[in-house]
Design an enzyme around this catalytic site. Structure first.
Site, PDB file in Angstrom:
ATOM      1  N   CYS A  54     -48.030  43.595  44.846  1.00 34.61           N
ATOM      2  CA  CYS A  54     -49.412  43.460  45.305  1.00 34.61           C
ATOM      3  C   CYS A  54     -49.783  44.635  46.200  1.00 34.61           C
ATOM      4  CB  CYS A  54     -49.591  42.146  46.058  1.00 34.61           C
ATOM      5  SG  CYS A  54     -51.303  41.850  46.587  1.00 34.61           S
ATOM      6  N   CYS A  58     -50.985  42.075  53.640  1.00 38.40           N
ATOM      7  CA  CYS A  58     -50.881  40.828  54.398  1.00 38.40           C
ATOM      8  C   CYS A  58     -49.533  40.787  55.130  1.00 38.40           C
ATOM      9  CB  CYS A  58     -51.005  39.629  53.465  1.00 38.40           C
ATOM     10  SG  CYS A  58     -52.506  39.663  52.449  1.00 38.40           S
ATOM     11  N   CYS A  61     -46.592  38.470  53.874  1.00 35.80           N
ATOM     12  CA  CYS A  61     -46.295  38.307  52.452  1.00 35.80           C
ATOM     13  C   CYS A  61     -45.191  39.225  51.936  1.00 35.80           C
ATOM     14  CB  CYS A  61     -47.563  38.541  51.636  1.00 35.80           C
ATOM     15  SG  CYS A  61     -47.322  38.187  49.882  1.00 35.80           S
ATOM     16  N   CYS A  98     -50.300  24.727  40.021  1.00 33.47           N
ATOM     17  CA  CYS A  98     -51.060  25.830  40.592  1.00 33.47           C
ATOM     18  C   CYS A  98     -50.388  27.140  40.186  1.00 33.47           C
ATOM     19  CB  CYS A  98     -51.125  25.719  42.113  1.00 33.47           C
ATOM     20  SG  CYS A  98     -52.159  26.989  42.874  1.00 33.47           S
ATOM     21  N   CYS A 130     -54.709  24.494  38.788  1.00 33.37           N
ATOM     22  CA  CYS A 130     -55.261  25.280  39.879  1.00 33.37           C
ATOM     23  C   CYS A 130     -54.800  26.725  39.704  1.00 33.37           C
ATOM     24  CB  CYS A 130     -54.780  24.719  41.224  1.00 33.37           C
ATOM     25  SG  CYS A 130     -55.225  25.700  42.682  1.00 33.37           S
ATOM     26  N   CYS A 190     -59.688  24.813  47.105  1.00 32.34           N
ATOM     27  CA  CYS A 190     -58.468  24.604  47.879  1.00 32.34           C
ATOM     28  C   CYS A 190     -58.379  25.772  48.859  1.00 32.34           C
ATOM     29  CB  CYS A 190     -57.251  24.579  46.953  1.00 32.34           C
ATOM     30  SG  CYS A 190     -55.662  24.466  47.804  1.00 32.34           S
ATOM     31  N   ARG A 262     -52.611  19.329  52.723  1.00 27.74           N
ATOM     32  CA  ARG A 262     -51.353  19.562  52.017  1.00 27.74           C
ATOM     33  C   ARG A 262     -50.316  20.221  52.926  1.00 27.74           C
ATOM     34  NH1 ARG A 262     -53.029  22.380  47.648  1.00 27.74           N
ATOM     35  NH2 ARG A 262     -53.288  20.418  46.536  1.00 27.74           N
TER      36      ARG A 262
END
Length: 365
Positions: A54, A58, A61, A98, A130, A190, A262
């Site tokens: 990616c 972040c 991450c 998901c 999802c 979500c 969640r």
């Protein structure tokens, strides 16, 4: 007073968060019983359909290409590979799959078309489906909805005030705009965040304040405890105390009464007793399976044994919202526009992120 409020202030939320714990638990549990079955938990399985590489920075991450975290990347999975994993998840008790792709944003083209086919395939298994694919335009959201998508995940991560201390490659507004694009369809939202990234209690309240501003509130709100991964800028952050997690869950339940809260990342650091306290405080959804994208998660059999001991039942698919009918690609009303949206690229730098980027370059050299 109407309990579904969109005018919560940060100060009010902090007041709730800081109540004596037993009083907070009682209030949250009472609210939970008013809006939900306290003995039912929705179970989701997260599949990393494209891992690593990616372009974002972040700070939490391990999939960011600029950090060295020993994450093994993989190209986009095939439809049949995803279907096989979805069937295993269904057999294990999950009602939702998901699919997560380590993308900055969705790009029109063959890979997105392949994801749309994955959505159709899982929806036909009578499972909620999802996606978390990064930023999406309105047309892309409509194409996902048409394929049968049930929910779209796009976390706001933290408060708007603390956001620039964690991420510099996309703006907080980009996240809000993505959620608003999804809201222009029949797909549920979500959205939640992460605690334990060095944020203040005011930031935790600020994150919840933002979530309460959405109308309607997000149908699902993941509360993640940071899993500090070696090689990421936040690798030195201490684990979240279980009582912090309980307070965050309870506060979310009170200010977002109709949402499913969640328990997400960080459950391997929680005892069964700690998780039980979170369920009592209002959590009524979990991610199951031995991995959440790239970080560890309790085994599904362990979760089912815990559910048995606690007398909890798994929620059936489409309990909250009806199943969407999948429109086949050849009959699609919404076609690829070849969009190249100009999502924000802020120009500020985060020192710890830059330091980890440099260390990764040295390791690779």
């Amino acid at each position: 007073m109407n309990e579904i409020r969109h005018d919560w202030t940060k100060e009010e939320i902090l007041e709730v968060y800081n109540k004596p714990l037993m009083e907070l638990l009682y209030e949250a549990s009472t609210m939970h019983r008013k809006y939900h079955d306290p003995n039912t938990v929705q179970v989701s399985t997260l599949i990393s359909i494209k891992t690593g590489g990616c372009s974002e920075d972040c700070g939490y991450c391990p999939q960011a290409a600029r950090y060295h975290t020993n994450v093994e990347g993989n190209d986009l999975m095939t439809v049949n590979q995803v279907k096989a994993q979805a069937l295993r998840a269904k057999e294990g008790g999950s009602s939702r799959v998901c699919m997560g792709a380590a993308w900055r944003n969705v790009k029109d083209g063959p890979e997105f078309d392949q994801v749309l086919e994955m959505v159709r395939t899982i929806n036909k298994l009578d499972m909620e489906v999802c996606c978390t694919l990064g930023m999406v335009t309105e047309n892309q959201a409509k194409r996902l909805a048409e394929a049968g998508l049930y929910a779209y995940n796009h976390n706001i991560d933290t408060s708007e005030d603390y956001y620039d201390d964690v991420i510099s490659t996309r703006s907080f507004k980009d996240r809000v705009d993505t959620i608003e694009n999804v809201r222009k369809t029949n797909v549920t939202v979500c959205s939640g965040g992460i605690i334990g990234m060095g944020e203040s209690l005011e930031d935790r309240a600020g994150m919840l304040e933002t979530l309460t501003r959405f109308s309607p509130h997000p149908e699902s709100v993941p509360i993640n405890a940071l899993v500090a991964v070696e090689g990421t800028p936040l690798e030195e952050q201490p684990p979240v105390n279980i009582f912090e997690m309980v307070r965050m869950v309870a506060t979310a339940r009170i200010v977002l009464p109709d949402s499913q809260v969640r328990l997400s990342a960080g459950r391997t650091q929680m005892s069964r007793e700690g998780q039980a306290m979170c369920f009592f405080a209002g959590a009524n959804s979990i991610f199951a399976g031995d991995k959440l994208l790239t970080t560890p998660n309790p085994d599904i059999n362990e979760d089912m044994k815990m559910f048995e001991d606690l007398g909890l039942n798994t929620q059936k698919p489409f309990f909250k919202h009806e199943q969407r009918e999948s429109v086949e690609a050849g009959n699609s009303k919404y076609q690829s526009l070849g969009e190249k949206p100009k999502w924000t690229r802020p120009d500020h730098k985060i020192e710890r992120n830059e330091q980890k980027k440099q260390e990764a370059k040295e390791v690779r050299a």
